[in-house]
Enzyme design. Structure first.
Site, PDB file in Angstrom:
ATOM      1  N   SER A 136       0.827  -1.213   0.000  1.00 12.66           N
ATOM      2  CA  SER A 136       0.000   0.000   0.000  1.00 12.66           C
ATOM      3  C   SER A 136       0.857   1.257   0.000  1.00 12.66           C
ATOM      4  CB  SER A 136      -0.877   0.011   1.257  1.00 12.66           C
ATOM      5  OG  SER A 136      -1.455   1.280   1.433  1.00 12.66           O
ATOM      6  N   TYR A 151      -3.313   5.036  -4.626  1.00 13.18           N
ATOM      7  CA  TYR A 151      -4.622   5.670  -4.772  1.00 13.18           C
ATOM      8  C   TYR A 151      -4.450   6.830  -5.743  1.00 13.18           C
ATOM      9  CZ  TYR A 151      -6.195   3.112  -0.616  1.00 13.18           C
ATOM     10  OH  TYR A 151      -6.547   2.133   0.268  1.00 13.18           O
ATOM     11  N   THR A 199      -5.810   1.519  -6.944  1.00 13.43           N
ATOM     12  CA  THR A 199      -7.032   1.275  -6.162  1.00 13.43           C
ATOM     13  C   THR A 199      -7.873   2.548  -6.230  1.00 13.43           C
ATOM     14  OG1 THR A 199      -5.830  -0.181  -4.665  1.00 13.43           O
ATOM     15  CG2 THR A 199      -7.949   0.632  -3.905  1.00 13.43           C
ATOM     16  N   LYS A 255      -7.883  -2.146  -9.162  1.00 18.20           N
ATOM     17  CA  LYS A 255      -8.489  -2.856  -8.022  1.00 18.20           C
ATOM     18  C   LYS A 255      -9.768  -2.149  -7.597  1.00 18.20           C
ATOM     19  CE  LYS A 255      -7.283  -4.244  -3.267  1.00 18.20           C
ATOM     20  NZ  LYS A 255      -7.838  -3.199  -2.405  1.00 18.20           N
ATOM     21  N   HIS A 315     -13.177  -3.471  -1.525  1.00 21.89           N
ATOM     22  CA  HIS A 315     -12.249  -2.920  -0.535  1.00 21.89           C
ATOM     23  C   HIS A 315     -12.481  -3.563   0.840  1.00 21.89           C
ATOM     24  CE1 HIS A 315      -9.454   0.703  -0.653  1.00 21.89           C
ATOM     25  NE2 HIS A 315      -9.255   0.221   0.554  1.00 21.89           N
TER      26      HIS A 315
END
Ligand code: FMN
Length: 423
Positions: free
Chosen positions: A124, A146, A172, A270, A294
């Site tokens: 992440s 992100y 994501t 994602k 998520h």
């Protein structure tokens, strides 16, 4: 890290002796609950609103059954597969989770476990350890981003991950900043300073093993996001990073295409729930998608990820790698997802419980539990490899699937609803 006094090396114990092997993810979760300070445990449970989606993610797997054979099973089974050009020894990948404070080795421990068990690490951009440290473990690393910051900042972050040796990018994009859950959210401190330590002391003091692990590593978690630091700058705090994300205008499909082009390598989108979005992801040049909500942390009321797998895999599975994540807690869950059309699954909470319970060894333990469960299901089903799995091996109720983003005439019975059991 905030400095704490170092404990003597003699206090180090063999983690296996002190906290030996666990036989299921549920046992790992029970240990994690005992071991973690309550706010940290609550942050991992997470979920949003009334918890309809997080509940459905796990429960949906229980709607599916198996039809085992009694004789004629294969003496050995093949679990290996390939996703985004990476060879996996089992169809399970590490999903990126931006969590701090679970274990002092954090994502480095998870990546070491992934490397030891022959799978891929999703890292992440909110992680507590740097992409350089994680790639150095030898785990093939998919760097997750992100849509946050401006384009220059995003390119700089991608370049850093590429230079570190990340082998793929996960974008994501399924986050709608839903605030509030009916069972309450834990307080996350902005910084871990003396005042915070005193305020959180009652919650932490009752978790001596957690405190000891961090103390031995030299300090308490500092709650920063090193992969979001500007070149030469300090890592932003979790809240500084969250603010940047919240104030970044949402992406368009041409932004997705731009991101994929800038990365220039294997690229996963994602958070895909709908067939029309899956088709657009193909058009945008994605290498893979993860069918995901998520982990029930985004828009509550989204169906369980596993309910959305088949319609999406039917539509795009021959063009890109379709994986799924959400609610996977045992090897038989993996087998169900793969039989429905996913190439592999990604796990989130399952490895976090293992990490909390026993560090790197705990994550390896979780991967072993899943591996054993997959192998045992293949044996029972009389199947020689995960590639042979198909619908014929499952008992799936007609109303199980959720085909979102297709015209009514294409949708199977059951529509887009989510069954609910929470009061
Ligand atoms: C505590 C927590 C933090 C997460 N942080 C991230 C993140 O930073 N980036 C991301 O792409 N997904 C994140 N996720 C979602 C996971 O990657 C994954 O989609 C989800 O955990 C799958 O569901 P499961 O936990 O039931 O396996 C997070 C999930 C949890 C539980």
């Amino acid at each position: 890290m905030t400095k704490l006094p170092r404990l003597s090396r003699a206090a180090l114990q063999n983690p296996w002796k002190q906290n030996p092997w666990f036989e299921s993810v549920a046992v790992a979760q029970a240990r994690a609950k005992k071991r973690l300070p309550a706010p940290v445990y609550a942050a991992l449970v997470a979920g949003s609103e009334r918890g309809q989606t997080i509940d459905d993610n796990e429960r949906a797997f229980t709607d599916i059954g198996f039809a085992p054979h009694v004789v004629g099973q294969h003496a050995s089974r093949t679990l290996s597969t390939t996703v985004m050009g990476q060879s996996l020894s089992l169809p399970v990948m590490i999903s990126p989770t931006g969590v701090q404070a679970v274990h002092p080795d954090g994502e480095v421990a998870v990546a070491r476990a992934a490397a030891a068990r022959g799978t891929v690490m999703g890292l992440s951009n909110f992680a507590s350890r740097s992409v350089e440290d994680v790639v150095a473990t030898g785990a093939p690393t998919l760097f997750q981003m992100y849509w946050t910051g401006n384009r220059d900042v995003m390119v700089q972050r991608m370049e850093r991950a590429r230079a570190a040796g990340a082998v793929g990018l996960i974008a994501t994009l399924d986050w709608s900043f839903s605030m509030g859950r009916d069972w309450g959210s834990p307080e996350i401190p902005e910084r871990v300073d003396l005042r915070t330590m005193l305020r959180f002391a009652p919650k932490v003091i009752s978790r001596p093993r957690w405190l000891r692990d961090f103390a031995m590593a030299g300090g308490l978690p500092d709650l920063t996001a090193p992969n979001l630091a500007a070149p030469g700058g300090d890592a932003p705090t979790f809240f500084e990073a969250y603010y940047e994300w919240m104030t970044t205008p949402p992406p368009t499909w041409s932004d997705v295409e731009w991101m994929r082009e800038q990365w220039g390598g294997p690229f996963m989108l994602k958070g895909v729930c709908r067939v029309d979005d899956a088709l657009r992801a193909v058009d945008a040049g994605a290498t893979a998608i993860s069918v995901s909500n998520h982990g029930g942390n985004n828009l509550d009321g989204t169906p369980a990820a596993v309910r959305m797998v088949k319609p999406i895999a039917d539509a795009v599975g021959d063009q890109i790698d379709v994986v799924m994540d959400g609610g996977v807690r045992r090897g038989s869950d993996v087998v169900k997802a793969v039989a429905l059309g996913a190439k592999a699954v990604m796990i989130g909470r399952a490895y976090l419980w293992g990490l909390a319970a026993n560090g790197q060894a705990g994550v390896e333990n979780v991967l072993d539990v899943l591996q054993g469960g997959i192998d045992s299901a293949l044996r029972g089903l009389g199947v020689g490899s995960v590639q042979e799995l198909g619908l014929e091996h499952l008992l799936v109720p007609e109303s199980f699937h959720r085909a979102l983003g297709v015209s009514d005439s294409m949708a199977p019975a059951g529509g887009a609803g989510v069954p609910s059991t929470r009061p």
